[in-house]
Design an enzyme around this catalytic site. Structure first.
Site, PDB file in Angstrom:
ATOM      1  N   SER A 141      29.406  -0.959  74.060  1.00 22.22           N
ATOM      2  CA  SER A 141      28.305  -0.341  73.314  1.00 22.22           C
ATOM      3  C   SER A 141      28.791   0.827  72.469  1.00 22.22           C
ATOM      4  O   SER A 141      29.144   1.865  73.014  1.00 22.22           O
ATOM      5  CB  SER A 141      27.232   0.147  74.289  1.00 22.22           C
ATOM      6  OG  SER A 141      27.824   0.875  75.359  1.00 22.22           O
ATOM      7  N   ALA A 143      27.558   3.673  70.141  1.00 20.24           N
ATOM      8  CA  ALA A 143      26.304   4.352  69.819  1.00 20.24           C
ATOM      9  C   ALA A 143      25.939   4.166  68.350  1.00 20.24           C
ATOM     10  O   ALA A 143      24.758   4.049  68.002  1.00 20.24           O
ATOM     11  CB  ALA A 143      26.430   5.843  70.143  1.00 20.24           C
ATOM     12  N   LYS A 194      38.854   1.756  80.945  1.00 19.82           N
ATOM     13  CA  LYS A 194      39.097   1.127  79.643  1.00 19.82           C
ATOM     14  C   LYS A 194      39.383   2.168  78.574  1.00 19.82           C
ATOM     15  O   LYS A 194      40.039   1.874  77.567  1.00 19.82           O
ATOM     16  CB  LYS A 194      37.928   0.226  79.260  1.00 19.82           C
ATOM     17  CG  LYS A 194      36.560   0.891  79.239  1.00 19.82           C
ATOM     18  CD  LYS A 194      36.204   1.557  77.914  1.00 19.82           C
ATOM     19  CE  LYS A 194      34.905   2.320  78.033  1.00 19.82           C
ATOM     20  NZ  LYS A 194      34.527   3.005  76.783  1.00 19.82           N
ATOM     21  N   ASP A 247      33.676  -4.359  77.477  1.00 15.85           N
ATOM     22  CA  ASP A 247      33.806  -2.955  77.079  1.00 15.85           C
ATOM     23  C   ASP A 247      35.221  -2.645  76.610  1.00 15.85           C
ATOM     24  O   ASP A 247      35.429  -1.852  75.685  1.00 15.85           O
ATOM     25  CB  ASP A 247      33.422  -2.056  78.257  1.00 15.85           C
ATOM     26  CG  ASP A 247      32.936  -0.687  77.812  1.00 15.85           C
ATOM     27  OD1 ASP A 247      32.890  -0.429  76.603  1.00 15.85           O
ATOM     28  OD2 ASP A 247      32.587   0.128  78.690  1.00 15.85           O
ATOM     29  N   ARG A 258      36.026   6.750  69.924  1.00 13.60           N
ATOM     30  CA  ARG A 258      36.735   8.027  69.815  1.00 13.60           C
ATOM     31  C   ARG A 258      38.062   7.984  70.565  1.00 13.60           C
ATOM     32  O   ARG A 258      39.023   8.655  70.174  1.00 13.60           O
ATOM     33  CB  ARG A 258      35.850   9.164  70.319  1.00 13.60           C
ATOM     34  CG  ARG A 258      35.542   9.138  71.793  1.00 13.60           C
ATOM     35  CD  ARG A 258      34.500  10.146  72.192  1.00 13.60           C
ATOM     36  NE  ARG A 258      33.184   9.794  71.695  1.00 13.60           N
ATOM     37  CZ  ARG A 258      32.060  10.432  72.048  1.00 13.60           C
ATOM     38  NH1 ARG A 258      32.123  11.464  72.869  1.00 13.60           N
ATOM     39  NH2 ARG A 258      30.893  10.051  71.588  1.00 13.60           N
ATOM     40  N   ASN A 259      38.130   7.200  71.657  1.00 14.71           N
ATOM     41  CA  ASN A 259      39.394   7.072  72.384  1.00 14.71           C
ATOM     42  C   ASN A 259      40.424   6.312  71.553  1.00 14.71           C
ATOM     43  O   ASN A 259      41.600   6.676  71.517  1.00 14.71           O
ATOM     44  CB  ASN A 259      39.148   6.372  73.721  1.00 14.71           C
ATOM     45  CG  ASN A 259      38.317   7.214  74.662  1.00 14.71           C
ATOM     46  OD1 ASN A 259      38.805   8.155  75.270  1.00 14.71           O
ATOM     47  ND2 ASN A 259      37.029   6.898  74.769  1.00 14.71           N
ATOM     48  N   GLU A 284      37.070  11.137  76.619  1.00 16.36           N
ATOM     49  CA  GLU A 284      37.138  10.945  78.069  1.00 16.36           C
ATOM     50  C   GLU A 284      38.460  10.318  78.505  1.00 16.36           C
ATOM     51  O   GLU A 284      38.934  10.549  79.616  1.00 16.36           O
ATOM     52  CB  GLU A 284      35.968  10.079  78.548  1.00 16.36           C
ATOM     53  CG  GLU A 284      34.603  10.752  78.474  1.00 16.36           C
ATOM     54  CD  GLU A 284      34.379  11.805  79.554  1.00 16.36           C
ATOM     55  OE1 GLU A 284      35.320  12.142  80.287  1.00 16.36           O
ATOM     56  OE2 GLU A 284      33.239  12.298  79.644  1.00 16.36           O
TER      57      GLU A 284
END
Length: 338
Positions: A141, A143, A194, A247, A258-259, A284
């Protein structure tokens, strides 16, 4: 389902997107955050431009800085705060809440020092008389896609199936669909781990490697994520579902992640400090890398990709050297478990 009142703790990109889903379903949505300017923007202009420049939110979505006001008479609480502050916010909720509610979380990570899953933290900090069994909302997902009502399918996991089904009904509509699962450990670890592989996949892109290498890191990354999850008590089947491989694909291949973007920047030679400053959002995968590496060492789980990324981030190992160290590892069968 009758109209529910839901407190969404965390006005970041995912918290905002999920708030819109709930509002579209006719529920009363209260967003809570601790930045007055951001809360005022949501209430006055119905925007959250730090995350979504061109999105206008429904005026029925109200934001608060007062936690007590946010939680008054709510039916459910959704935690969407950064991993590192989940325990603190849970403690504040426990001190403020005066009735039993459904507790959900949609954050993906492990607590940095304890290596604990977020549902464990919520169970520790919020007394049983104030909460249901925790429900984990996780899956492939972005955003940025959910906020424009693009099709999204994810998972609601709880030890109690009925509670998971409540959350399934709470969120599901014509563009957003939830499946239930009772493997909380599997769903939660898949969502957290992940992010590490996504950093690695982004780094390969930044270094100029092609699709062969990117496919390999996703496939082998899934293998080591599964090994650690099973060691913690998860079902291996969970990792072949939406919260696992689903995911991992969406996070490990997209510029929306962002990762992935952080890894891409690392691959292009940017420093971690500059990356975090420029991105302006929590990555994260960085803190989760350390937690997963230490957990794997403790449990004796073979995680070469995680180890390589850990060495790059926390010990300054050259990325190319880390990659070629993996390529020169001892030969193994593909389905070898260790």
């Amino acid at each position: 389902m009758e109209k529910q009142t839901v407190a969404v703790l965390g006005p970041g990109s995912w918290g905002t997107a999920l708030s819109q889903v709930l509002n579209d379903n006719g529920h009363e949505v209260r967003i809570w955050g601790n930045l007055p300017e951001q809360i005022n923007e949501i209430n006055t202009h119905h925007t959250n431009k730090h995350y979504f420049k061109d999105v206008v939110l429904d005026e029925n979505i109200i934001a608060y800085t007062d936690l007590a006001e946010t939680l008054k008479n709510v039916d459910a609480i959704l935690f969407v705060v950064p991993t590192k502050v989940t325990r603190l916010v849970a403690q504040q909720v426990a001190q403020t809440l005066d009735h039993k509610v459904i507790i959900m979380h949609a954050s993906k990570g492990l607590e940095p020092d304890s290596h604990k899953r977020l549902s464990t933290i919520l169970e520790e900090e919020i007394p049983e008389h104030l909460r249901s069994d925790i429900v984990v909302v996780s899956g492939p997902s972005h955003a940025e896609e959910t906020i424009v009502r693009d099709l999204t399918l994810i998972t609601a996991a709880s030890k109690d199936l009925q509670t998971a089904q409540y959350v399934q009904e709470l969120f599901s509509n014509h563009y957003f669909r939830l499946y239930t699962n009772t493997d909380v450990i599997g769903v939660e670890t898949a969502g957290a781990l992940k992010n590490i592989i996504a950093v690695g996949a982004g780094a390969l892109h930044g270094l100029g490697f092609g699709d062969n290498a990117k496919a390999a890191i996703i496939a082998r990354g899934l293998a080591e994520i599964t090994r650690l999850g099973v060691a913690l008590g998860a079902s291996p089947l969970t990792y072949s579902g939406l919260s696992g491989v689903g995911d991992l694909i969406v996070t490990g291949t997209s510029i929306h992640s962002r990762n992935w973007r952080a890894g891409d920047a690392l691959g292009r030679g940017e420093s971690l400090a500059d990356i975090e400053a420029n991105m302006g959002m929590v990555i994260e995968g960085i803190s989760t890398t350390r937690a997963a590496y230490e957990l794997a060492q403790e449990l004796g789980v073979y995680m070469p990709i995680t180890q390589a990324i850990y060495q790059v981030i926390y010990h300054g190992t050259n990325i190319k050297d880390a990659i070629y160290d993996i390529m020169n590892n001892e030969f193994k069968a593909e389905n070898e478990w260790s």
